[in-house]
Design a protein around this motif. Structure first.
Motif, PDB file in Angstrom:
ATOM      1  N   ASP A  35     -13.503   3.983  38.772  1.00 43.27           N
ATOM      2  CA  ASP A  35     -12.151   3.420  38.137  1.00 43.27           C
ATOM      3  C   ASP A  35     -12.208   1.955  38.382  1.00 43.27           C
ATOM      4  OD1 ASP A  35     -10.003   2.096  37.312  1.00 43.27           O
ATOM      5  OD2 ASP A  35      -8.604   3.822  38.076  1.00 43.27           O
ATOM      6  N   SER A  75     -10.341  -1.996  31.705  1.00 41.58           N
ATOM      7  CA  SER A  75      -9.179  -1.982  30.741  1.00 41.58           C
ATOM      8  C   SER A  75      -9.252  -3.446  30.294  1.00 41.58           C
ATOM      9  CB  SER A  75      -7.881  -1.569  31.474  1.00 41.58           C
ATOM     10  OG  SER A  75      -6.714  -1.879  30.683  1.00 41.58           O
ATOM     11  N   GLY A 114      -7.315   1.974  30.168  1.00 37.65           N
ATOM     12  CA  GLY A 114      -8.018   2.267  31.129  1.00 37.65           C
ATOM     13  C   GLY A 114      -7.842   3.642  31.487  1.00 37.65           C
ATOM     14  N   THR A 115      -6.348   4.184  31.141  1.00 36.97           N
ATOM     15  CA  THR A 115      -6.014   5.487  31.394  1.00 36.97           C
ATOM     16  C   THR A 115      -6.840   6.331  30.640  1.00 36.97           C
ATOM     17  OG1 THR A 115      -3.781   4.561  31.903  1.00 36.97           O
ATOM     18  CG2 THR A 115      -3.937   6.888  31.338  1.00 36.97           C
ATOM     19  N   LYS A 172      -6.518  -6.424  31.879  1.00 37.68           N
ATOM     20  CA  LYS A 172      -6.666  -6.869  33.170  1.00 37.68           C
ATOM     21  C   LYS A 172      -7.463  -7.944  33.357  1.00 37.68           C
ATOM     22  CE  LYS A 172      -4.374  -3.180  34.532  1.00 37.68           C
ATOM     23  NZ  LYS A 172      -3.013  -2.987  35.423  1.00 37.68           N
TER      24      LYS A 172
HETATM   25  N1  PLP Z   1      -6.638   2.205  37.085  1.00 35.22           N
HETATM   26  C1  PLP Z   1      -6.326   1.301  37.738  1.00 35.22           C
HETATM   27  C2  PLP Z   1      -6.842   0.943  39.103  1.00 35.22           C
HETATM   28  C3  PLP Z   1      -5.228   0.254  37.310  1.00 35.22           C
HETATM   29  O1  PLP Z   1      -4.854  -0.761  38.027  1.00 35.22           O
HETATM   30  C4  PLP Z   1      -4.527   0.613  35.990  1.00 35.22           C
HETATM   31  C5  PLP Z   1      -3.516  -0.304  35.563  1.00 35.22           C
HETATM   32  O2  PLP Z   1      -2.802  -0.598  36.271  1.00 35.22           O
HETATM   33  C6  PLP Z   1      -5.186   1.637  35.372  1.00 35.22           C
HETATM   34  C7  PLP Z   1      -6.362   2.430  35.954  1.00 35.22           C
HETATM   35  C8  PLP Z   1      -4.564   2.044  33.957  1.00 35.22           C
HETATM   36  O3  PLP Z   1      -5.153   0.909  32.885  1.00 35.22           O
HETATM   37  P1  PLP Z   1      -4.198   1.018  31.806  1.00 35.22           P
HETATM   38  O4  PLP Z   1      -3.167  -0.070  31.922  1.00 35.22           O
HETATM   39  O5  PLP Z   1      -5.251   0.025  30.766  1.00 35.22           O
HETATM   40  O6  PLP Z   1      -3.900   2.328  31.014  1.00 35.22           O
END
Ligand code: PLP
Length: 382
Positions: A178, A201, A72-73, A204
């Motif tokens: 996001d 992502s 997700g990042t 989750k």
């Molecule tokens: N955005 C939100 C709202 C999240 O809760 C998270 C993870 O906790 C992320 C982005 C980042 O996702 P990833 O862990 O896949 O990098």
């Protein structure tokens, strides 16, 4: 390790059996590279195409609008940096003060490159004001990035309304969401949400870790952030993680199928725990919106104690949950989200997040409640 009742689904979930079964052959026998021309490669490519179709089906978009990433990042970085670079780092971005660090730190980096940024405040419940947002739009605002649901407090933003307002005022301003906390809990159709870019992502929603998706509306111009073999339409080079993508797609389809029923079940459990904690621990402060919140999120602050200590004690008693504050280099820092709500530093330090999931039953919460009350009392009396 003592067997844990897992109450930390917002941090991560286990891989579902179905996703694992679908992935297994592609980890061993069907190991081809989707770019290879031989039979093994074609097999991998077909699986990639099927997964893309499945994800597009859930998001209500075209297959070509799906870009697979490794988190997700990464999806957030590609969306935000990709759009800003394409705009030569000129102009203005609007975001909120309670975004995840994957959005906030990316935007803070862009500020160092010359981009102007408005950080919208939130009210006591964590909601952004749509009129503030509209007032903040400038003729050179090229991107608005607002999270769908907050990972700490669970507050859900009115994304469709925000998308509609942006498009009505300034159709050329792009809207990124996001949505990492949303799958399995909230509507994900990108037409209804009226967004141009949306990040999710895999880990989750019972998919594998190290997988993500960025939805990119047709016609949206993005500068790639990773260069190489030109995979994912040149937007995200690197040999595709076929087993991971297969697992993510299967998990997303399953999460969406189960969503409506699961939200009803989780909402009942959530409401029971929120009202029980409020009754049993009178000084507890509920954080986040009472109604506009994720069906699986329960978050409180207990003034006069440290959230990390509470989490550790609860873990010893067999309950896995999380604190909203992070311990950095030995000093306890309050969460930027809780401070943005207007909570005092003391209250923000005593935060606890409980996030429910597929395996959570009322009996788990009934066992958790007295353990929580006892540990809060002990820590507050120190
Ligand atoms: N955005 C939100 C709202 C999240 O809760 C998270 C993870 O906790 C992320 C982005 C980042 O996702 P990833 O862990 O896949 O990098």
């Amino acid at each position: 390790m003592k067997k844990q009742v897992y109450l930390d689904h917002a941090a991560t979930t286990s891989l579902s059996k179905e996703a694992f079964e679908d992935m297994k052959p592609y980890l061993m026998d069907k190991f081809g590279n989707a770019s290879s021309l031989h039979a093994l490669g074609i097999e991998a490519k077909k699986a990639l195409m099927k997964s893309r179709e499945q994800v597009a089906g859930v998001l209500g978009c075209r297959d070509k609008e799906i870009v697979f990433t490794a988190s997700g990042t990464e999806a957030n970085n590609l969306a935000i940096k990709g759009v800003a670079e394409n705009n030569n780092y000129k102009g203005h971005i609007i975001t909120s003060t309670i975004e995840h660090h994957a959005v906030l730190e990316t935007i803070q980096y862009l500020e160092t490159q010359g981009v102007a940024v408005t950080y919208l405040p939130v009210d006591r419940s964590g909601l952004v004001s749509t009129s503030d947002l509209v007032r903040s739009l400038r003729h050179d605002t090229f991107l608005v990035s607002i999270m769908y649901a907050n990972n700490e407090i669970g507050t859900v933003q009115p994304i469709s309304e925000i998308g509609g307002l942006i498009k009505k005022r300034q159709p050329n301003t792009l809207f990124h969401v996001d949505a990492v906390q949303a799958p399995g809990l909230l509507e994900l159709n990108v037409e209804k949400l009226r967004c141009d870019l949306l990040s999710i992502s895999g880990h989750k929603f019972y998919g594998p870790k190290g997988t993500g998706v960025l939805y990119v509306r047709r016609g949206t111009k993005l500068a790639p952030q990773i260069f190489g073999g030109g995979q994912e339409q040149g937007l995200r080079s690197g040999t595709e993680n076929i087993p991971g993508i297969i697992g993510l797609a299967r998990a997303l389809v399953n999460a969406e199928k189960a969503r409506v029923k699961e939200v009803i079940r989780l909402t009942k459990l959530r409401n029971w725990l929120i009202s029980s904690i409020s009754e049993k621990i009178p000084q507890a402060i509920l954080t986040g919106h009472p109604g506009e919140r994720l069906a699986n999120n329960i978050s409180f602050c207990f003034p006069g104690l440290e959230g990390e200590a509470l989490v550790m004690r609860l873990s010893e008693r067999g309950f896995a949950c999380s604190a909203g504050s992070a311990c950095a280099t030995g000093s306890f820092a309050s969460s930027h989200v809780l401070l943005a709500l207007g909570l005092s530093r003391d209250a923000a330090l005593g935060s606890l997040r409980v996030s429910l999931g597929q395996g959570t039953r009322l009996s788990d919460l009934e066992a958790f409640l007295p353990a929580l009350a006892e540990e809060v009392e002990k820590l507050q009396s120190f």
